[in-house]
Design an enzyme around this catalytic site. Structure first.
Site, mmCIF file in Angstrom:
data_model
loop_
_atom_site.group_PDB
_atom_site.id
_atom_site.type_symbol
_atom_site.label_atom_id
_atom_site.label_comp_id
_atom_site.label_asym_id
_atom_site.label_seq_id
_atom_site.Cartn_x
_atom_site.Cartn_y
_atom_site.Cartn_z
ATOM 1 N N HIS A 139 36.803 64.966 -8.164
ATOM 2 C CA HIS A 139 37.882 65.944 -7.930
ATOM 3 C C HIS A 139 39.210 65.217 -7.726
ATOM 4 O O HIS A 139 39.918 65.472 -6.756
ATOM 5 C CB HIS A 139 37.571 66.785 -6.676
ATOM 6 C CG HIS A 139 36.452 67.753 -6.865
ATOM 7 N ND1 HIS A 139 35.968 68.537 -5.846
ATOM 8 C CD2 HIS A 139 35.720 68.078 -7.951
ATOM 9 C CE1 HIS A 139 34.976 69.285 -6.306
ATOM 10 N NE2 HIS A 139 34.804 69.019 -7.575
ATOM 11 N N HIS A 191 36.297 73.212 -4.881
ATOM 12 C CA HIS A 191 36.216 72.656 -6.232
ATOM 13 C C HIS A 191 37.477 73.083 -6.979
ATOM 14 O O HIS A 191 37.944 74.204 -6.793
ATOM 15 C CB HIS A 191 34.952 73.170 -6.907
ATOM 16 C CG HIS A 191 33.746 72.889 -6.061
ATOM 17 N ND1 HIS A 191 32.866 71.887 -6.336
ATOM 18 C CD2 HIS A 191 33.333 73.454 -4.892
ATOM 19 C CE1 HIS A 191 31.946 71.841 -5.384
ATOM 20 N NE2 HIS A 191 32.210 72.789 -4.498
HETATM 21 C C1 LIG Z 1 31.306 65.565 -13.715
HETATM 22 C C2 LIG Z 1 32.319 66.509 -13.110
HETATM 23 C C3 LIG Z 1 31.872 67.632 -12.408
HETATM 24 C C4 LIG Z 1 32.814 68.517 -11.855
HETATM 25 N N1 LIG Z 1 32.390 69.696 -11.337
HETATM 26 C C5 LIG Z 1 33.295 70.645 -11.003
HETATM 27 C C6 LIG Z 1 32.906 71.973 -10.701
HETATM 28 O O1 LIG Z 1 31.720 72.328 -10.780
HETATM 29 N N2 LIG Z 1 33.860 72.872 -10.332
HETATM 30 C C7 LIG Z 1 35.175 72.531 -10.271
HETATM 31 O O2 LIG Z 1 35.994 73.389 -9.896
HETATM 32 N N3 LIG Z 1 35.602 71.285 -10.582
HETATM 33 C C8 LIG Z 1 34.690 70.355 -10.994
HETATM 34 N N4 LIG Z 1 35.116 69.138 -11.423
HETATM 35 C C9 LIG Z 1 36.556 68.858 -11.407
HETATM 36 C C10 LIG Z 1 37.339 69.645 -12.472
HETATM 37 O O3 LIG Z 1 36.543 69.879 -13.610
HETATM 38 C C11 LIG Z 1 38.600 68.856 -12.850
HETATM 39 O O4 LIG Z 1 39.309 68.556 -11.676
HETATM 40 C C12 LIG Z 1 39.533 69.646 -13.755
HETATM 41 O O5 LIG Z 1 38.809 70.182 -14.829
HETATM 42 C C13 LIG Z 1 40.643 68.727 -14.259
HETATM 43 O O6 LIG Z 1 41.425 69.408 -15.198
HETATM 44 P P1 LIG Z 1 42.671 68.679 -15.875
HETATM 45 O O7 LIG Z 1 43.220 69.603 -16.885
HETATM 46 O O8 LIG Z 1 43.576 68.198 -14.796
HETATM 47 O O9 LIG Z 1 42.065 67.360 -16.563
HETATM 48 P P2 LIG Z 1 40.949 67.258 -17.708
HETATM 49 O O10 LIG Z 1 40.200 68.509 -17.861
HETATM 50 O O11 LIG Z 1 40.179 66.022 -17.422
HETATM 51 O O12 LIG Z 1 41.796 67.080 -19.034
HETATM 52 C C14 LIG Z 1 42.518 65.925 -19.372
HETATM 53 C C15 LIG Z 1 42.419 65.768 -20.890
HETATM 54 O O13 LIG Z 1 43.407 64.849 -21.326
HETATM 55 C C16 LIG Z 1 42.842 64.003 -22.316
HETATM 56 N N5 LIG Z 1 43.622 62.765 -22.298
HETATM 57 C C17 LIG Z 1 43.757 61.880 -21.288
HETATM 58 N N6 LIG Z 1 44.566 60.872 -21.649
HETATM 59 C C18 LIG Z 1 44.971 61.140 -22.915
HETATM 60 C C19 LIG Z 1 45.819 60.458 -23.832
HETATM 61 N N7 LIG Z 1 46.420 59.306 -23.539
HETATM 62 N N8 LIG Z 1 45.998 61.001 -25.063
HETATM 63 C C20 LIG Z 1 45.396 62.183 -25.415
HETATM 64 N N9 LIG Z 1 44.582 62.862 -24.576
HETATM 65 C C21 LIG Z 1 44.385 62.340 -23.345
HETATM 66 C C22 LIG Z 1 41.398 63.838 -21.879
HETATM 67 O O14 LIG Z 1 40.553 63.432 -22.938
HETATM 68 C C23 LIG Z 1 41.062 65.224 -21.332
HETATM 69 O O15 LIG Z 1 40.516 66.062 -22.321
HETATM 70 C C24 LIG Z 1 34.213 68.233 -11.969
HETATM 71 C C25 LIG Z 1 34.641 67.107 -12.665
HETATM 72 C C26 LIG Z 1 33.705 66.260 -13.264
HETATM 73 C C27 LIG Z 1 34.200 65.072 -14.061
#
Ligand SMILES: Cc1cc2nc3c(=O)[nH]c(=O)nc-3n(C[C@H](O)[C@H](O)[C@H](O)COP(=O)(O)OP(=O)(O)OC[C@H]3O[C@@H](n4cnc5c(N)ncnc54)[C@H](O)[C@@H]3O)c2cc1C
Length: 597
Positions: free
Chosen positions: A528, A570
């Site tokens: 997280h 979460h």
């Molecule tokens: C294993 C796991 C279990 C989890 N379980 C839960 C849960 O059950 N419930 C919950 O609420 N939260 C959970 N979380 C946390 C939650 O899913 C994340 O905090 C949230 O989805 C993050 O969203 P985001 O958009 O910030 O980042 P992300 O969804 O990680 O998106 C970032 C994206 O940017 C892309 N990216 C990064 N750098 C670059 C670059 N240089 N060029 C192009 N693309 C790039 C990546 O490939 C990725 O697709 C979990 C996380 C994980 C890893």
């Protein structure tokens, strides 16, 4: 004729788009959908991973990182953690369209109103202003009368629901045991009227067909992407290397002009794609600060050490990394009350497949965690009961009442958790003991330790140096001690109720020293990560309350890196709400306001 998913090759990209969204993860898919609703706008979504869509990747039980082949995940190590036996911790994130929402545990938890009321000190955000952005995209299939006005009904794309009935006998025992310890049962943990702590039945991002409802599936399904190909370009397997910035330090105001991108499939040099209006960063809590640093936005001395021209000295970039650390306390339970029954009796999978395919029911919906216990540890007495509390203590809008401990009872010793570092009652052990596994993941929800994301090298393809700095404060270690003791008391209550649960992995003695050693040797991330580009004034934060990067024109951030502080829950639901809020900010006052049903 059947058309595949409309991904645009890097060679076919236009020179300029109105909006460039960096990172097609949880938040990025929401932004791409919302911004491309405007028929007059051109939008480019850039994602380093692939589309990676298959039936298996949509089945809840098989699609989380722990049960999948890793093709949708980005996995690296933190730097050695001095307060956790010098271990390098596993860091996991998404690496495909939908990002972490494709591999997470699908838990849909908004968090208490208190969470967002606590953000007020960093800007004008509070629960009242956030609620419409939750409501806008969600469809709550378990709508309850008391939360009707506060919860999306059938309009939103992002579906969530509970598993209706409880699958596991021990869940009933947990409800009974926590209730005897003074912790109420909460039927709808996403209602703003719930008490400030409780044993809650959880909701999952699972759609009506019983499939994982990632933000990719919800916001960028194939039909929608096909219908918008003339104004929405989705470019996968493409690495964003840095943001192109004009101006800077001596040369006047800094402005984001576009981004440099390169294919991950070949070694052709990066090309510049320009943004007419804005670049919106959604590369996640690690990717976003990493790209800002590579572009010259960050702490001056650190950038200079890496020979990067300082465009904007912004000390908050990559600082204030927060995460929920967890310590597994493990137990053996009857095989029939655990997913181990599938491992020991493989024919059960046939029955479960039948149930899932024909009725959308059963273990393939992944009910590995159906309850969670959220606790305000300040209310626990010496026996770990909540023996007295006032109405004020249960007010879920008051930031003082945010829970600081969560106990997640997960069926371990089974296929879903066989791959983690520290939870290893895997196949061999299950067979040896003829027992199923139950793990209480004790989670510290309000850490005071803060870490950093810093550059390791100037190569955007290499991971940055990630230092979560876990357990670096005495507060955090003592909070974990309490959480582990609570978990063991809870287990004792279940035994007293007649449930056959036997300790498998826990501290040997009930001394502070023994528990602290256990915590330091077993702790692991819950993935997280947040607050690495947090919202706040320039001296302490990276973005203002409109999500604009301080001192840089045309650049916003709209992912989990902007949380002013980590939530006591979460964090995926709030990430989507932040992305919704960003799209409302970008589309201006003329954009239709999300309305509450
Ligand atoms: C294993 C796991 C279990 C989890 N379980 C839960 C849960 O059950 N419930 C919950 O609420 N939260 C959970 N979380 C946390 C939650 O899913 C994340 O905090 C949230 O989805 C993050 O969203 P985001 O958009 O910030 O980042 P992300 O969804 O990680 O998106 C970032 C994206 O940017 C892309 N990216 C990064 N750098 C670059 C670059 N240089 N060029 C192009 N693309 C790039 C990546 O490939 C990725 O697709 C979990 C996380 C994980 C890893």
């Amino acid at each position: 004729m059947f058309a595949g998913y409309p991904s645009v090759d890097i060679a076919d990209l236009l020179d300029t788009y109105d909006y460039v969204v960096v990172g097609g993860g949880t938040a990025g898919c929401v932004l791409a959908n919302r911004l491309s609703r405007d028929v007059g706008a051109s939008v480019l979504l850039l994602e380093r991973g692939g589309i990676q869509d298959s039936w298996i990747s949509r089945v809840p039980l098989f699609s989380s990182h722990f049960a999948s082949d890793g093709s949708r995940s980005w996995v690296t190590k933190s730097i050695a953690q001095g307060h956790a036996d010098n271990r390098e911790m596993e860091i996991i994130g998404g690496n495909c369209l939908g990002g972490s929402s494709r591999i997470n545990a699908m838990l849909y938890t908004r968090g208490l109103p208190a969470e967002f009321n606590a953000w007020t000190k960093s800007g004008s955000w509070d629960y009242r202003s956030m609620e419409p952005h939750f409501v806008k995209s969600e469809s709550n299939l378990d709508r309850k009368l008391d939360s009707e006005k506060h919860s999306g009904t059938t309009g939103g794309e992002w579906v969530h629901r509970s598993h209706n009935h409880l699958h596991w006998v021990h869940s009933e025992h947990i409800i009974k045991a926590t209730s005897s310890m003074g912790i109420p049962y909460v039927e709808d943990p996403n209602s703003p009227f719930q008490p400030a702590h409780g044993c809650a039945k959880l909701h999952y991002s699972i759609d009506r067909r019983g499939q994982r409802c990632s933000t990719f599936a919800a916001f960028l399904p194939r039909q929608l992407a096909l219908s918008r190909t003339h104004r929405l370009h989705i470019c996968t397997n493409t690495l964003v290397c840095r943001i192109e910035l004009s101006g800077g330090s001596e040369a006047g105001a800094v402005k984001s002009e576009g981004v440099w991108v390169k294919s991950r499939n070949d070694s052709t040099p990066p090309i510049l794609i320009r943004a007419r209006r804005e670049v919106i960063m959604c590369a996640g809590p690690i990717g976003t600060p990493h790209l800002l640093l590579l572009s010259g936005i960050g702490p001056r001395d650190h950038l200079k050490d890496h020979g990067i021209a300082v465009k904007k000295d912004l000390p908050g970039v990559g600082s204030h990394l927060q995460d929920h650390l967890t310590v597994p306390v493990q137990f053996c339970v009857p095989v029939s009350d655990s997913l181990a029954k599938i491992q020991l009796r493989p024919w059960i999978i046939l029955k479960e497949l039948f149930l899932y395919l024909f009725f959308g029911l059963g273990l393939l919906l992944s009910p590995v965690l159906e309850l969670s216990v959220f606790i305000q540890s300040r209310l626990l007495d010496k026996e770990f009961n909540v023996s007295s509390y006032s109405e004020h203590d249960m007010d879920s809008s008051n930031p003082e009442n945010r829970p600081d401990i969560e106990i997640m009872p997960v069926r371990s010793g089974d296929i879903t958790y066989a791959h983690t570092d520290t939870v290893q009652i895997a196949w061999g052990e299950v067979n040896k003991h003829r027992q199923g596994g139950l793990c209480f993941f004790t989670v510290m929800l309000r850490p005071t330790s803060m870490g950093t994301i810093r550059l390791n090298s100037n190569d955007p393809a290499l991971p940055p140096a990630i230092d979560p700095n876990y357990l670096s404060t005495s507060h955090d270690i003592s909070a974990h001690r309490k959480a582990v003791r609570f978990a063991l008391r809870l287990k004792d209550r279940m035994v007293a109720q007649g449930y056959p649960v036997v300790t498998y992995s826990a501290p040997d003695f009930d001394s502070d020293q023994e528990i602290d050693a256990y915590v330091r040797s077993k702790c692991q991330s819950t993935y997280h990560y947040s607050s690495t580009c947090r919202m706040g004034p320039e001296h302490a934060g990276v973005v203002d309350e409109d999500l604009k990067v301080h001192g840089v024109e045309g650049l916003r951030i709209a992912d989990s890196s902007v949380f002013p502080e980590i939530l006591s829950t979460h964090i995926a639901a709030a990430t989507v709400a932040v992305a919704e809020k960003c799209s409302a900010l970008l589309q201006g006052p003329a954009a239709p306001e999300p309305s509450i049903v």
